[in-house]
Design a protein around this motif. Structure first.
Motif, PDB file in Angstrom:
ATOM      1  N   LEU A   1      62.256  -0.841  56.059  1.00 30.65           N
ATOM      2  CA  LEU A   1      61.916  -1.118  57.457  1.00 30.65           C
ATOM      3  C   LEU A   1      62.720  -0.222  58.397  1.00 30.65           C
ATOM      4  CD1 LEU A   1      60.335  -2.935  59.420  1.00 30.65           C
ATOM      5  CD2 LEU A   1      62.291  -4.511  59.377  1.00 30.65           C
ATOM      6  N   LEU A   2      64.007  -0.079  58.114  1.00 34.37           N
ATOM      7  CA  LEU A   2      64.848   0.792  58.934  1.00 34.37           C
ATOM      8  C   LEU A   2      64.430   2.256  58.784  1.00 34.37           C
ATOM      9  CD1 LEU A   2      68.377  -0.779  58.264  1.00 34.37           C
ATOM     10  CD2 LEU A   2      67.003  -0.982  60.334  1.00 34.37           C
ATOM     11  N   ASP A   3      63.965   2.629  57.604  1.00 35.35           N
ATOM     12  CA  ASP A   3      63.532   4.004  57.369  1.00 35.35           C
ATOM     13  C   ASP A   3      62.344   4.375  58.271  1.00 35.35           C
ATOM     14  OD1 ASP A   3      63.699   6.483  55.853  1.00 35.35           O
ATOM     15  OD2 ASP A   3      61.795   5.882  54.965  1.00 35.35           O
ATOM     16  N   LYS A   4      61.502   3.376  58.571  1.00 38.09           N
ATOM     17  CA  LYS A   4      60.367   3.622  59.462  1.00 38.09           C
ATOM     18  C   LYS A   4      60.775   3.621  60.928  1.00 38.09           C
ATOM     19  CE  LYS A   4      57.082   1.482  56.260  1.00 38.09           C
ATOM     20  NZ  LYS A   4      56.111   0.363  56.053  1.00 38.09           N
ATOM     21  N   ILE A   5      61.841   2.881  61.254  1.00 36.97           N
ATOM     22  CA  ILE A   5      62.244   2.739  62.658  1.00 36.97           C
ATOM     23  C   ILE A   5      63.148   3.872  63.106  1.00 36.97           C
ATOM     24  CG2 ILE A   5      63.521   1.281  64.272  1.00 36.97           C
ATOM     25  CD1 ILE A   5      62.603  -1.135  62.635  1.00 36.97           C
ATOM     26  N   ILE A   6      64.121   4.237  62.260  1.00 37.89           N
ATOM     27  CA  ILE A   6      65.137   5.230  62.644  1.00 37.89           C
ATOM     28  C   ILE A   6      64.549   6.638  62.558  1.00 37.89           C
ATOM     29  CG2 ILE A   6      67.380   6.221  62.025  1.00 37.89           C
ATOM     30  CD1 ILE A   6      68.189   3.488  60.998  1.00 37.89           C
ATOM     31  N   PRO A   7      64.645   7.419  63.612  1.00 41.59           N
ATOM     32  CA  PRO A   7      64.173   8.823  63.560  1.00 41.59           C
ATOM     33  C   PRO A   7      64.950   9.612  62.511  1.00 41.59           C
ATOM     34  CG  PRO A   7      64.560   8.121  65.825  1.00 41.59           C
ATOM     35  CD  PRO A   7      65.132   7.046  64.945  1.00 41.59           C
ATOM     36  N   GLY A   8      64.243  10.361  61.692  1.00 44.67           N
ATOM     37  CA  GLY A   8      64.907  11.134  60.652  1.00 44.67           C
ATOM     38  C   GLY A   8      65.096  10.387  59.362  1.00 44.67           C
ATOM     39  N   GLY A   9      64.766   9.085  59.360  1.00 42.52           N
ATOM     40  CA  GLY A   9      64.861   8.314  58.133  1.00 42.52           C
ATOM     41  C   GLY A   9      66.268   7.861  57.818  1.00 42.52           C
ATOM     42  N   ILE A  10      66.390   7.195  56.701  1.00 39.66           N
ATOM     43  CA  ILE A  10      67.666   6.637  56.273  1.00 39.66           C
ATOM     44  C   ILE A  10      67.746   6.721  54.757  1.00 39.66           C
ATOM     45  CG2 ILE A  10      66.784   4.282  56.098  1.00 39.66           C
ATOM     46  CD1 ILE A  10      69.431   3.281  57.183  1.00 39.66           C
ATOM     47  N   SER A  11      68.940   6.917  54.226  1.00 37.01           N
ATOM     48  CA  SER A  11      69.117   6.972  52.777  1.00 37.01           C
ATOM     49  C   SER A  11      68.814   5.613  52.162  1.00 37.01           C
ATOM     50  CB  SER A  11      70.550   7.400  52.447  1.00 37.01           C
ATOM     51  OG  SER A  11      70.795   7.315  51.062  1.00 37.01           O
ATOM     52  N   ILE A  12      68.331   5.623  50.928  1.00 33.68           N
ATOM     53  CA  ILE A  12      68.002   4.352  50.289  1.00 33.68           C
ATOM     54  C   ILE A  12      69.243   3.480  50.141  1.00 33.68           C
ATOM     55  CG2 ILE A  12      68.279   5.292  47.952  1.00 33.68           C
ATOM     56  CD1 ILE A  12      65.948   3.426  47.132  1.00 33.68           C
ATOM     57  N   PHE A  13      70.392   4.105  49.941  1.00 36.16           N
ATOM     58  CA  PHE A  13      71.666   3.381  49.967  1.00 36.16           C
ATOM     59  C   PHE A  13      72.393   3.782  51.241  1.00 36.16           C
ATOM     60  CE2 PHE A  13      70.804   3.956  45.372  1.00 36.16           C
ATOM     61  CZ  PHE A  13      70.672   2.623  45.034  1.00 36.16           C
ATOM     62  N   ASN A  14      72.781   2.803  52.038  1.00 38.34           N
ATOM     63  CA  ASN A  14      73.362   3.102  53.344  1.00 38.34           C
ATOM     64  C   ASN A  14      74.256   1.958  53.779  1.00 38.34           C
ATOM     65  OD1 ASN A  14      71.554   1.203  55.146  1.00 38.34           O
ATOM     66  ND2 ASN A  14      70.178   2.257  53.707  1.00 38.34           N
ATOM     67  N   ALA A  15      74.914   2.133  54.910  1.00 41.19           N
ATOM     68  CA  ALA A  15      75.805   1.101  55.435  1.00 41.19           C
ATOM     69  C   ALA A  15      75.095   0.118  56.346  1.00 41.19           C
ATOM     70  CB  ALA A  15      76.967   1.756  56.203  1.00 41.19           C
TER      71      ALA A  15
END
Length: 304
Positions: free
Chosen positions: A143-157
């Protein structure tokens, strides 16, 4: 009847003598268990510091224990930063929602509504943390990967931080509500009689009066977030770094302990003893948080 009364009295007398001793034994077992845990941590931690400089341990920002002996780095700052990053995100989520829920339950909800909402809210506390971990990995992260511009790592803080915050909402809400319920109704009635609205009563009368209990709930929530294991292990990753990047993989102190405890590390190695050094650091963190909560409760407690 006289015989029965004598018999019941003799049984009561025996119970009065035996039960306190059983309670004392339970208390002594608890004390010795705590002493044993602390002794084990201290003993193995000293062994670790005989091999690794304590100055390097607390000042080095690199944590690479699995490298070759000459290239291994044991700088716990990287693990501490990962732990504090997740904790900070969790408190940003948990404090506003938990406090708002406590104010609603204490000041606005009817008795019938409170009986329905509070048990539902506390169900969150009964969900296993490993379920929260997979929820963070399989739902929150995409869900965050779709919201955050540039995406997010599958493992993150960010993802485990948010889910840890959701997990400790019941703790903050429940403890804060108990503190607010302890405020006498006469204070509410007096403020209402002077023309204050219910919101003003809640924010300017009840909340300041219950401040010690509310802050103590925050501190205990922080302690719980610092010690969380499975959520950060599953969704946070295993890349210790002192840099603060919410979208990249991190590693916390508890996640490292899980990683090394899986059985691949040989007994008696430096990496093995590093578990206890990290565990001792984590123990000190949580101990300080609990002592701080007790100090705040005693220092700012209002007695009515």
């Amino acid at each position: 009847m006289i015989q029965e009364n004598k018999s019941s009295r003799s049984q009561s007398a025996v119970m009065e003598k035996v039960v306190p001793k059983l309670f004392l034994i339970c208390a002594i077992i608890s004390i010795f268990t705590t002493i044993g845990i602390v002794f084990t941590l201290l003993t193995e931690t000293f062994t670790f510091f005989n091999r690794i400089s304590i100055v390097e341990f607390f000042t080095n920002t690199r944590w690479f224990p699995f490298a070759a002996d000459k290239h291994a780095d044991f700088g716990i700052i990287a693990l501490i930063m990962g732990t504090l990053t997740v904790t900070a995100i969790a408190m940003v989520v948990a404090i506003p929602i938990g406090l708002a829920a406590a104010i609603y339950l204490s000041e606005y909800a009817s008795a019938k509504t409170r009986k329905v909402i509070k048990p539902i809210l506390e169900v969150l506390a009964g969900i296993p943390t490993i379920v929260y971990g997979f929820f963070a990995l399989t739902f929150v992260t995409p869900l965050l990967d779709k919201i955050i511009p540039g995406g997010i790592s599958i493992f993150n803080a960010l993802s485990p931080g948010i889910v840890v915050g959701i997990m400790i909402i019941p703790m903050i809400a429940s403890l804060s509500e108990d503190a607010m319920n302890a405020v006498p109704n006469s204070m509410r009635e007096g403020a209402l009689a002077l023309g204050a609205t219910r919101f003003e009563v809640a924010m300017k009368v009840v909340l300041p009066a219950a401040l010690s209990g509310v802050i103590a709930s925050f501190v205990l929530g922080i302690s719980r977030a610092i010690g969380e294991t499975m959520i950060v292990t599953i969704a946070g990753g295993s890349r210790p770094t002192a840099d603060i990047n919410l979208t990249e993989s991190i590693q916390t102190m508890t996640a490292y302990i899980v990683q090394v405890s899986q059985g691949d590390t040989g007994y008696g190695t430096t990496i093995y003893y590093s578990i206890y050094a990290v565990g001792m650091t984590l123990f000190v963190f949580t101990l300080i948080m609990n002592l701080l909560a007790q100090f705040i409760s005693r220092k700012f407690r209002e007695e009515y």
